[in-house]
Design a protein around this motif. Sequence first.
Motif, mmCIF file in Angstrom:
data_model
loop_
_atom_site.group_PDB
_atom_site.id
_atom_site.type_symbol
_atom_site.label_atom_id
_atom_site.label_comp_id
_atom_site.label_asym_id
_atom_site.label_seq_id
_atom_site.Cartn_x
_atom_site.Cartn_y
_atom_site.Cartn_z
ATOM 1 N N LEU A 55 0.857 -1.182 0.000
ATOM 2 C CA LEU A 55 0.000 0.000 0.000
ATOM 3 C C LEU A 55 0.892 1.230 0.000
ATOM 4 C CD1 LEU A 55 -2.801 1.314 0.221
ATOM 5 C CD2 LEU A 55 -2.569 1.170 2.717
ATOM 6 N N GLY A 56 0.773 2.043 -1.041
ATOM 7 C CA GLY A 56 1.627 3.210 -1.175
ATOM 8 C C GLY A 56 0.950 4.488 -0.740
ATOM 9 N N ILE A 57 1.631 5.592 -0.959
ATOM 10 C CA ILE A 57 1.124 6.910 -0.602
ATOM 11 C C ILE A 57 -0.166 7.190 -1.367
ATOM 12 C CG2 ILE A 57 1.637 9.385 -0.696
ATOM 13 C CD1 ILE A 57 4.605 8.631 -0.480
ATOM 14 N N GLY A 58 -1.133 7.768 -0.656
ATOM 15 C CA GLY A 58 -2.404 8.120 -1.280
ATOM 16 C C GLY A 58 -3.267 6.934 -1.635
ATOM 17 N N GLY A 59 -2.996 5.780 -1.004
ATOM 18 C CA GLY A 59 -3.796 4.589 -1.262
ATOM 19 C C GLY A 59 -3.427 3.853 -2.527
ATOM 20 N N LEU A 90 -2.123 1.119 -4.852
ATOM 21 C CA LEU A 90 -1.986 -0.316 -4.663
ATOM 22 C C LEU A 90 -0.937 -0.880 -5.616
ATOM 23 C CD1 LEU A 90 -5.730 -1.433 -4.359
ATOM 24 C CD2 LEU A 90 -4.136 -0.819 -2.533
ATOM 25 N N GLU A 91 -0.052 -1.680 -5.067
ATOM 26 C CA GLU A 91 1.005 -2.290 -5.873
ATOM 27 C C GLU A 91 0.437 -3.100 -7.029
ATOM 28 O OE1 GLU A 91 4.670 -5.540 -5.442
ATOM 29 O OE2 GLU A 91 3.395 -5.088 -3.714
ATOM 30 N N LYS A 92 -0.636 -3.855 -6.772
ATOM 31 C CA LYS A 92 -1.166 -4.754 -7.805
ATOM 32 C C LYS A 92 -1.599 -4.005 -9.050
ATOM 33 C CE LYS A 92 -6.072 -4.766 -6.439
ATOM 34 N NZ LYS A 92 -7.254 -5.608 -6.176
ATOM 35 N N ASP A 93 -2.025 -2.738 -8.890
ATOM 36 C CA ASP A 93 -2.492 -1.965 -10.036
ATOM 37 C C ASP A 93 -1.324 -1.401 -10.835
ATOM 38 O OD1 ASP A 93 -5.114 -2.428 -9.244
ATOM 39 O OD2 ASP A 93 -5.188 -0.604 -8.016
ATOM 40 N N THR A 151 6.067 3.833 -1.375
ATOM 41 C CA THR A 151 5.964 4.567 -0.108
ATOM 42 C C THR A 151 6.948 5.739 -0.069
ATOM 43 O OG1 THR A 151 7.468 2.883 0.810
ATOM 44 C CG2 THR A 151 5.112 2.646 1.270
ATOM 45 N N ASN A 152 7.718 5.918 -1.133
ATOM 46 C CA ASN A 152 8.628 7.060 -1.242
ATOM 47 C C ASN A 152 8.019 8.064 -2.222
ATOM 48 O OD1 ASN A 152 10.963 8.369 -3.014
ATOM 49 N ND2 ASN A 152 11.770 8.045 -0.954
ATOM 50 N N PRO A 153 7.814 9.324 -1.810
ATOM 51 C CA PRO A 153 7.121 10.288 -2.680
ATOM 52 C C PRO A 153 7.776 10.456 -4.042
ATOM 53 C CG PRO A 153 7.326 11.165 -0.446
ATOM 54 C CD PRO A 153 8.147 9.905 -0.492
#
Length: 370
Positions: free
Chosen positions: A212-216, A218-221, A340-342
């Motif tokens: 789960l990254g910044i702003g919701g 999703l890795e899978k997408d 998770t890194n901007p």
Amino acid sequence: MRLLTAGIGFMLLFFVFIPAVYADSGSTTYQVGVSTLNVRSQPSDRAPVIGQLKDGDSLVVFQEAFGWAQTYYGGKVGWVASQFLYQTENSGSNPAAAVSGATSEQQVTVTASGVRIRTGPGTSYTIIGHTSNGHTYSLVNTANGWNEVVLDDGTTGWIAGWLTDSGAAGTTASVKNDPPTAVKSAASAKRSLAGYNIVLDPGHGGKDPGALGIGGTLEKDVILDTAENVAQRLRAAGATVIMTRDSDHFLSLEERVLISSKFNTHAFISLHYNAYPFMGINGISTHYYAGGNDRELAQDIQTGLRHNVSLNSRGIMQSNYHVLRENSDLAVLVELGFITNPSDLTTVQTESYQNNAARGIVEGVKAYFH
């Protein structure tokens, strides 16, 4: 893929308690495979440079960690990026003329970087070393477009003729286990992946969102778009591509490995984006389970990425991922940045990054098979 929080403690201990070790029976000799390699005081590309090694230099490695190799330089413990090293059984240097049977005085010069030296005239033979642009060798034999040359340690090895100034001379030997449509020729097969089956594995999917990254995010997408781009480029290069998933649906780790085993798979590549509790962690990395060919492919893909994308290169890493550990095929796992890194997240969502990352991966696959 998430890095385990428990690893933080180990990493801190590792940096604090670096042992001042010396060469012993547990050490391994490697050679440098790039023109210039910085030796740093710590295993980090931000650590001070304490010296430099040149292409072909030998060094003793005491341990490897986080994509770095520990050695001893100028009376001090130093660290070098391990993806630029290759293992050698004998670090000595003997005159080429001392080799029995090396009667020809014909010379060949390497015309490309990162060229593999193999035990026989074909890509299925074991890789025993690397060489770089400008290196000249005495020619012993030619077969099926490959050159057998005298190496610096007095032994012989095989180099693809189309990667030297001799061209692709000779057609006397058959190539063992090479894909039937990937017969090497200077004209057409130099960079072709025809005859190779590549399984692409976009991580997660369906009920498994992945990181789960910044702003919701999703890795899978994010990873599915990247995988489709890689698949297009691989197919354009002539490869047959099998996708473990091409839509948002769930597959178990066991199912992913099973898909690989059902085909005559030449390489399994699992694609992911990374996450970490601290936003400052960033960069790309390529992972392998065992050494040998898996490590070679990981190194080639990481090098291809490093040459094509601007994100920090974290190097290659030995990891215990299920899709690598349980896979009997050649297999690697690529982490294409931290969502998770901007800065990483902004970059990886651009069309240019998707194109460049795909180009880097395909360049790495081509480099491995040629």
